[in-house]
Motif scaffolding. Structure first.
Motif, PDB file in Angstrom:
ATOM      1  N   ILE A   6       3.419  11.724  10.396  1.00  0.00           N
ATOM      2  CA  ILE A   6       2.981  12.280  11.658  1.00  0.00           C
ATOM      3  C   ILE A   6       3.435  11.372  12.782  1.00  0.00           C
ATOM      4  CG2 ILE A   6       1.001  13.473  10.677  1.00  0.00           C
ATOM      5  CD1 ILE A   6      -0.756  11.263  11.833  1.00  0.00           C
ATOM      6  N   ASP A   7       3.603  11.949  13.944  1.00  0.00           N
ATOM      7  CA  ASP A   7       4.074  11.204  15.095  1.00  0.00           C
ATOM      8  C   ASP A   7       2.959  11.172  16.132  1.00  0.00           C
ATOM      9  OD1 ASP A   7       5.850   9.785  16.684  1.00  0.00           O
ATOM     10  OD2 ASP A   7       6.638  11.607  17.622  1.00  0.00           O
ATOM     11  N   LEU A   8       2.440   9.989  16.394  1.00  0.00           N
ATOM     12  CA  LEU A   8       1.392   9.799  17.380  1.00  0.00           C
ATOM     13  C   LEU A   8       1.917   8.933  18.507  1.00  0.00           C
ATOM     14  CD1 LEU A   8      -1.675   8.783  15.177  1.00  0.00           C
ATOM     15  CD2 LEU A   8      -1.376  10.926  16.389  1.00  0.00           C
ATOM     16  N   ASP A   9       1.469   9.228  19.734  1.00  0.00           N
ATOM     17  CA  ASP A   9       1.813   8.291  20.788  1.00  0.00           C
ATOM     18  C   ASP A   9       0.963   7.032  20.590  1.00  0.00           C
ATOM     19  OD1 ASP A   9      -0.643   8.310  22.411  1.00  0.00           O
ATOM     20  OD2 ASP A   9      -0.058  10.325  23.015  1.00  0.00           O
ATOM     21  N   THR A  10       1.358   5.966  21.223  1.00  0.00           N
ATOM     22  CA  THR A  10       0.749   4.664  20.998  1.00  0.00           C
ATOM     23  C   THR A  10      -0.745   4.642  21.302  1.00  0.00           C
ATOM     24  OG1 THR A  10       2.838   3.557  21.433  1.00  0.00           O
ATOM     25  CG2 THR A  10       0.866   2.223  21.662  1.00  0.00           C
ATOM     26  N   VAL A  11      -1.140   5.209  22.423  1.00  0.00           N
ATOM     27  CA  VAL A  11      -2.552   5.189  22.797  1.00  0.00           C
ATOM     28  C   VAL A  11      -3.381   5.974  21.788  1.00  0.00           C
ATOM     29  CG1 VAL A  11      -4.231   5.924  24.539  1.00  0.00           C
ATOM     30  CG2 VAL A  11      -2.128   4.756  25.239  1.00  0.00           C
ATOM     31  N   ALA A  22       0.864  -1.184   0.000  1.00  0.00           N
ATOM     32  CA  ALA A  22       0.000   0.000   0.000  1.00  0.00           C
ATOM     33  C   ALA A  22       0.899   1.232   0.000  1.00  0.00           C
ATOM     34  CB  ALA A  22      -0.901   0.008   1.223  1.00  0.00           C
ATOM     35  N   LYS A  23       0.787   2.056  -1.038  1.00  0.00           N
ATOM     36  CA  LYS A  23       1.631   3.239  -1.171  1.00  0.00           C
ATOM     37  C   LYS A  23       0.763   4.436  -1.488  1.00  0.00           C
ATOM     38  CE  LYS A  23       5.341   0.454  -3.012  1.00  0.00           C
ATOM     39  NZ  LYS A  23       5.995  -0.003  -4.186  1.00  0.00           N
ATOM     40  N   LYS A  74      -2.673   6.492  18.685  1.00  0.00           N
ATOM     41  CA  LYS A  74      -2.696   5.721  17.443  1.00  0.00           C
ATOM     42  C   LYS A  74      -3.720   4.587  17.533  1.00  0.00           C
ATOM     43  CE  LYS A  74       1.248   4.587  15.368  1.00  0.00           C
ATOM     44  NZ  LYS A  74       2.457   3.800  15.003  1.00  0.00           N
ATOM     45  N   ALA A  75      -3.758   3.881  18.660  1.00  0.00           N
ATOM     46  CA  ALA A  75      -4.719   2.787  18.836  1.00  0.00           C
ATOM     47  C   ALA A  75      -6.155   3.313  18.772  1.00  0.00           C
ATOM     48  CB  ALA A  75      -4.467   2.072  20.164  1.00  0.00           C
ATOM     49  N   VAL A  76      -6.413   4.446  19.389  1.00  0.00           N
ATOM     50  CA  VAL A  76      -7.749   5.041  19.368  1.00  0.00           C
ATOM     51  C   VAL A  76      -8.115   5.472  17.946  1.00  0.00           C
ATOM     52  CG1 VAL A  76      -9.124   7.011  20.170  1.00  0.00           C
ATOM     53  CG2 VAL A  76      -7.723   5.721  21.795  1.00  0.00           C
ATOM     54  N   LEU A  77      -7.157   6.028  17.231  1.00  0.00           N
ATOM     55  CA  LEU A  77      -7.393   6.451  15.853  1.00  0.00           C
ATOM     56  C   LEU A  77      -7.718   5.242  14.965  1.00  0.00           C
ATOM     57  CD1 LEU A  77      -7.414   8.831  13.863  1.00  0.00           C
ATOM     58  CD2 LEU A  77      -4.952   8.444  13.535  1.00  0.00           C
ATOM     59  N   VAL A  78      -6.942   4.182  15.094  1.00  0.00           N
ATOM     60  CA  VAL A  78      -7.187   2.969  14.317  1.00  0.00           C
ATOM     61  C   VAL A  78      -8.567   2.396  14.656  1.00  0.00           C
ATOM     62  CG1 VAL A  78      -6.454   0.575  13.965  1.00  0.00           C
ATOM     63  CG2 VAL A  78      -4.760   2.405  13.986  1.00  0.00           C
ATOM     64  N   ALA A  79      -8.916   2.382  15.925  1.00  0.00           N
ATOM     65  CA  ALA A  79     -10.234   1.892  16.332  1.00  0.00           C
ATOM     66  C   ALA A  79     -11.345   2.706  15.669  1.00  0.00           C
ATOM     67  CB  ALA A  79     -10.373   1.934  17.850  1.00  0.00           C
ATOM     68  N   SER A  80     -11.146   4.005  15.552  1.00  0.00           N
ATOM     69  CA  SER A  80     -12.162   4.851  14.904  1.00  0.00           C
ATOM     70  C   SER A  80     -12.281   4.514  13.420  1.00  0.00           C
ATOM     71  CB  SER A  80     -11.865   6.335  15.115  1.00  0.00           C
ATOM     72  OG  SER A  80     -10.783   6.774  14.334  1.00  0.00           O
ATOM     73  N   TRP A  81     -11.156   4.209  12.767  1.00  0.00           N
ATOM     74  CA  TRP A  81     -11.200   3.813  11.353  1.00  0.00           C
ATOM     75  C   TRP A  81     -11.983   2.517  11.197  1.00  0.00           C
ATOM     76  CZ3 TRP A  81      -5.211   4.215  10.582  1.00  0.00           C
ATOM     77  CH2 TRP A  81      -4.826   5.561  10.583  1.00  0.00           C
ATOM     78  N   LEU A  82     -11.760   1.567  12.102  1.00  0.00           N
ATOM     79  CA  LEU A  82     -12.462   0.295  12.043  1.00  0.00           C
ATOM     80  C   LEU A  82     -13.959   0.488  12.295  1.00  0.00           C
ATOM     81  CD1 LEU A  82      -9.803  -1.789  13.977  1.00  0.00           C
ATOM     82  CD2 LEU A  82     -10.249  -1.865  11.509  1.00  0.00           C
ATOM     83  N   HIS A  83     -14.280   1.405  13.183  1.00  0.00           N
ATOM     84  CA  HIS A  83     -15.679   1.724  13.467  1.00  0.00           C
ATOM     85  C   HIS A  83     -16.358   2.338  12.237  1.00  0.00           C
ATOM     86  CE1 HIS A  83     -19.141   2.864  15.887  1.00  0.00           C
ATOM     87  NE2 HIS A  83     -19.049   4.079  15.389  1.00  0.00           N
ATOM     88  N   GLU A  84     -15.629   3.174  11.515  1.00  0.00           N
ATOM     89  CA  GLU A  84     -16.167   3.791  10.290  1.00  0.00           C
ATOM     90  C   GLU A  84     -16.641   2.743   9.300  1.00  0.00           C
ATOM     91  OE1 GLU A  84     -13.054   6.125   8.542  1.00  0.00           O
ATOM     92  OE2 GLU A  84     -13.155   7.659  10.106  1.00  0.00           O
ATOM     93  N   LYS A  85     -15.950   1.615   9.248  1.00  0.00           N
ATOM     94  CA  LYS A  85     -16.267   0.552   8.299  1.00  0.00           C
ATOM     95  C   LYS A  85     -17.089  -0.568   8.941  1.00  0.00           C
ATOM     96  CE  LYS A  85     -14.489   2.227   4.644  1.00  0.00           C
ATOM     97  NZ  LYS A  85     -15.368   2.643   3.571  1.00  0.00           N
ATOM     98  N   CYS A 135      -3.628   4.811   6.876  1.00  0.00           N
ATOM     99  CA  CYS A 135      -2.211   4.964   7.256  1.00  0.00           C
ATOM    100  C   CYS A 135      -1.473   5.748   6.174  1.00  0.00           C
ATOM    101  CB  CYS A 135      -1.546   3.602   7.452  1.00  0.00           C
ATOM    102  SG  CYS A 135      -1.950   2.773   8.989  1.00  0.00           S
ATOM    103  N   ALA A 136      -1.696   5.387   4.919  1.00  0.00           N
ATOM    104  CA  ALA A 136      -1.037   6.078   3.810  1.00  0.00           C
ATOM    105  C   ALA A 136      -1.466   7.539   3.762  1.00  0.00           C
ATOM    106  CB  ALA A 136      -1.356   5.383   2.488  1.00  0.00           C
ATOM    107  N   GLU A 137      -2.757   7.783   3.942  1.00  0.00           N
ATOM    108  CA  GLU A 137      -3.279   9.151   3.893  1.00  0.00           C
ATOM    109  C   GLU A 137      -2.716  10.024   5.009  1.00  0.00           C
ATOM    110  OE1 GLU A 137      -7.574  10.950   4.880  1.00  0.00           O
ATOM    111  OE2 GLU A 137      -7.559   9.631   3.110  1.00  0.00           O
ATOM    112  N   ARG A 138      -2.536   9.434   6.184  1.00  0.00           N
ATOM    113  CA  ARG A 138      -2.068  10.190   7.350  1.00  0.00           C
ATOM    114  C   ARG A 138      -0.556  10.139   7.536  1.00  0.00           C
ATOM    115  NH1 ARG A 138      -6.313  11.319  11.417  1.00  0.00           N
ATOM    116  NH2 ARG A 138      -8.203  11.258  10.174  1.00  0.00           N
ATOM    117  N   GLY A 139       0.134   9.378   6.697  1.00  0.00           N
ATOM    118  CA  GLY A 139       1.583   9.286   6.829  1.00  0.00           C
ATOM    119  C   GLY A 139       2.024   8.436   8.003  1.00  0.00           C
ATOM    120  N   ILE A 140       1.216   7.461   8.363  1.00  0.00           N
ATOM    121  CA  ILE A 140       1.539   6.572   9.476  1.00  0.00           C
ATOM    122  C   ILE A 140       2.149   5.296   8.905  1.00  0.00           C
ATOM    123  CG2 ILE A 140       0.604   5.231  11.405  1.00  0.00           C
ATOM    124  CD1 ILE A 140      -1.652   7.348  11.567  1.00  0.00           C
ATOM    125  N   ALA A 141       3.332   4.970   9.368  1.00  0.00           N
ATOM    126  CA  ALA A 141       4.045   3.794   8.852  1.00  0.00           C
ATOM    127  C   ALA A 141       3.426   2.506   9.379  1.00  0.00           C
ATOM    128  CB  ALA A 141       5.508   3.851   9.266  1.00  0.00           C
TER     129      ALA A 141
END
Length: 143
Positions: free
Chosen positions: A19-24, A8-9, A26-37, A79-85
């Motif tokens: 962007i630099d996110l702390d772990t918590v 995925a590029k 990042k986990a909350v952000l990912v959870a929100s993406w999963l909730h969106e779908k 992740c690609a859109e937000r620049g998260i590796a």
């Protein structure tokens, strides 16, 4: 569509700012993406000090292999859109248990029956739950 490799590029010609996110966060952000779908039973766990490979885990249930793949695709696209590796992905081909490795956060996307069988929450029962709240029913969670 992504396979079990890092393919995925961002679109050509678009340079994404890392962007630099702390772990918590990042986990909350990912959870929100999963909730969106429309992922089900989303749980985030802080496993700092308990796991040698990550600091947080996010688990979500999918109703079908097709939805599991869509959740993984959406996560990688965001992740690609937000620049998260991210480091890689496993299990995409079958869609029963897709693991997305985002270095400090592991995302487990399960078919419901597979999640019940492996009982990730039970394995990590000593982990501290990360509170999740989704702001509205339209699927938009924390930003």
């Amino acid at each position: 569509m992504p396979t079990d490799t890092n393919d995925a590029k961002p679109a050509r010609g678009k340079k994404k700012k890392k962007i630099d996110l702390d772990t918590v966060r990042k986990a909350v952000l990912v959870a929100s993406w999963l909730h969106e779908k429309k992922g089900r039973d989303i749980v985030a766990l802080d496993v700092t000090g308990l796991s040698p490979i990550c600091e947080a885990m996010v688990a979500v249930s999918a109703t079908s292999a097709r939805q599991a793949k869509a959740l993984a695709d959406h996560t990688l696209a965001m992740c690609a859109e937000r620049g998260i590796a991210y480091l890689g992905m496993e299990g995409y081909r079958t869609g029963q248990w897709v693991l997305v490795d985002m270095n400090d956060v592991l995302v487990h996307i399960f078919l419901e029956e597979t999640r019940d069988f492996y009982n990730i929450e039970g394995l990590w029962s000593e982990a501290k739950p990360i509170p999740l709240s989704f702001s509205d029913e339209s699927g938009k969670g924390p930003q």
